[in-house]
Design a protein around this motif. Sequence first.
Motif, PDB file in Angstrom:
ATOM      1  N   LEU A 115       0.923  -1.250  -0.165  1.00  0.00           N
ATOM      2  CA  LEU A 115       0.119  -0.010  -0.134  1.00  0.00           C
ATOM      3  C   LEU A 115       0.817   1.264  -0.031  1.00  0.00           C
ATOM      4  O   LEU A 115       1.691   1.202   0.865  1.00  0.00           O
ATOM      5  CB  LEU A 115      -0.816  -0.087   1.213  1.00  0.00           C
ATOM      6  N   GLN A 116       0.736   2.119  -0.971  1.00  0.00           N
ATOM      7  CA  GLN A 116       1.486   3.327  -1.039  1.00  0.00           C
ATOM      8  C   GLN A 116       0.413   4.540  -0.777  1.00  0.00           C
ATOM      9  O   GLN A 116      -0.739   4.623  -1.321  1.00  0.00           O
ATOM     10  CB  GLN A 116       1.990   3.538  -2.579  1.00  0.00           C
ATOM     11  N   LEU A 117       1.221   5.654   0.102  1.00  0.00           N
ATOM     12  CA  LEU A 117       0.589   6.726   0.588  1.00  0.00           C
ATOM     13  C   LEU A 117       1.598   7.789  -0.019  1.00  0.00           C
ATOM     14  O   LEU A 117       2.613   8.010   0.382  1.00  0.00           O
ATOM     15  CB  LEU A 117       0.056   6.938   1.811  1.00  0.00           C
ATOM     16  N   SER A 118       1.127   8.755  -0.949  1.00  0.00           N
ATOM     17  CA  SER A 118       1.905   9.723  -1.568  1.00  0.00           C
ATOM     18  C   SER A 118       1.408  11.146  -1.365  1.00  0.00           C
ATOM     19  O   SER A 118       0.152  11.311  -1.407  1.00  0.00           O
ATOM     20  CB  SER A 118       2.427   9.418  -3.123  1.00  0.00           C
ATOM     21  N   PHE A 119       2.289  12.144  -1.145  1.00  0.00           N
ATOM     22  CA  PHE A 119       1.899  13.694  -1.201  1.00  0.00           C
ATOM     23  C   PHE A 119       2.763  14.292  -2.222  1.00  0.00           C
ATOM     24  O   PHE A 119       4.009  13.830  -2.395  1.00  0.00           O
ATOM     25  CB  PHE A 119       2.052  14.245   0.392  1.00  0.00           C
ATOM     26  N   TYR A 120       2.153  15.084  -3.097  1.00  0.00           N
ATOM     27  CA  TYR A 120       3.129  15.754  -4.041  1.00  0.00           C
ATOM     28  C   TYR A 120       2.711  17.063  -4.383  1.00  0.00           C
ATOM     29  O   TYR A 120       1.523  17.710  -3.644  1.00  0.00           O
ATOM     30  CB  TYR A 120       2.953  15.007  -5.638  1.00  0.00           C
ATOM     31  N   GLU A 121       3.786  18.069  -4.730  1.00  0.00           N
ATOM     32  CA  GLU A 121       3.276  19.267  -5.031  1.00  0.00           C
ATOM     33  C   GLU A 121       4.241  19.760  -6.081  1.00  0.00           C
ATOM     34  O   GLU A 121       5.361  19.574  -6.248  1.00  0.00           O
ATOM     35  CB  GLU A 121       3.741  20.293  -3.625  1.00  0.00           C
ATOM     36  N   ASP A 122       3.730  20.400  -7.086  1.00  0.00           N
ATOM     37  CA  ASP A 122       4.397  21.206  -8.273  1.00  0.00           C
ATOM     38  C   ASP A 122       5.214  22.038  -7.633  1.00  0.00           C
ATOM     39  O   ASP A 122       4.798  23.350  -7.106  1.00  0.00           O
ATOM     40  CB  ASP A 122       3.454  21.578  -9.317  1.00  0.00           C
ATOM     41  N   MET A 123       6.460  22.351  -7.941  1.00  0.00           N
ATOM     42  CA  MET A 123       7.514  23.321  -7.439  1.00  0.00           C
ATOM     43  C   MET A 123       7.604  24.426  -8.404  1.00  0.00           C
ATOM     44  O   MET A 123       7.605  25.471  -7.856  1.00  0.00           O
ATOM     45  CB  MET A 123       8.952  22.831  -7.202  1.00  0.00           C
ATOM     46  N   TRP A 124       7.439  24.180  -9.664  1.00  0.00           N
ATOM     47  CA  TRP A 124       7.398  25.342 -10.602  1.00  0.00           C
ATOM     48  C   TRP A 124       6.588  24.794 -11.774  1.00  0.00           C
ATOM     49  O   TRP A 124       6.624  23.697 -12.289  1.00  0.00           O
ATOM     50  CB  TRP A 124       8.759  25.850 -10.963  1.00  0.00           C
ATOM     51  N   GLY A 125       6.109  25.723 -12.665  1.00  0.00           N
ATOM     52  CA  GLY A 125       5.431  25.457 -13.965  1.00  0.00           C
ATOM     53  C   GLY A 125       5.390  26.531 -14.776  1.00  0.00           C
ATOM     54  O   GLY A 125       5.607  27.830 -14.664  1.00  0.00           O
ATOM     55  N   ARG A 126       5.638  26.383 -16.341  1.00  0.00           N
ATOM     56  CA  ARG A 126       5.388  27.425 -17.106  1.00  0.00           C
ATOM     57  C   ARG A 126       4.307  26.786 -18.189  1.00  0.00           C
ATOM     58  O   ARG A 126       4.501  25.819 -18.691  1.00  0.00           O
ATOM     59  CB  ARG A 126       6.780  27.683 -17.786  1.00  0.00           C
ATOM     60  N   ASN A 127       3.428  27.682 -18.432  1.00  0.00           N
ATOM     61  CA  ASN A 127       2.070  27.394 -19.080  1.00  0.00           C
ATOM     62  C   ASN A 127       1.495  25.908 -18.467  1.00  0.00           C
ATOM     63  O   ASN A 127       1.208  25.179 -19.676  1.00  0.00           O
ATOM     64  CB  ASN A 127       2.512  27.278 -20.650  1.00  0.00           C
ATOM     65  N   SER A 128       1.613  25.754 -17.340  1.00  0.00           N
ATOM     66  CA  SER A 128       1.035  24.427 -17.049  1.00  0.00           C
ATOM     67  C   SER A 128       0.283  24.874 -15.576  1.00  0.00           C
ATOM     68  O   SER A 128       0.762  25.765 -14.994  1.00  0.00           O
ATOM     69  CB  SER A 128       1.899  23.511 -16.948  1.00  0.00           C
TER      70      SER A 128
END
Length: 142
Positions: A115-128
């Motif tokens: 069983l996997q539990l993950s947290f994610y966050e986009d650190m930077w983006g350009r036109n996304s």
Amino acid sequence: MNQYALEMRGLVGYAFQFDDKSIKTPSSHLPSPFAKQWHFINNEIAYRRLGKYRPDIQDEMKIDTTLGLRLNNDWLMMLQNFTTIGAEKLDKMAEIGHSKVQLSAVYRHSDKRGLQLSFYEDMWGRNSGKGKGFIIGIWSGF
């Protein structure tokens, strides 16, 4: 209209172990939870061709890195980075791109299930879009 995407990907990985003497613990008589476990680091580089029928979309370069550390036979912690940039104009600023960091814990329930539990966050983006969230996953072995 026919659409397709092709991706070529290369992977380089390295597995390693720590011994009890290479990790300092607050109490020298207690072994480190990382000692004598197999850990890994891998890097993947990919080029994704999005097709000649969509000239408005750039091809993409992808760079993915994972560091996996085992606490014991049942627990695996992973720190991952997933980066994508537009590949059409490498000499100029890419029109698209983003980078996501993800922290995961995987509990191995049996030899074939986890069983996997993950947290994610986009650190930077350009036109996304920029976002954050969580993932709950089931690992299955064959």
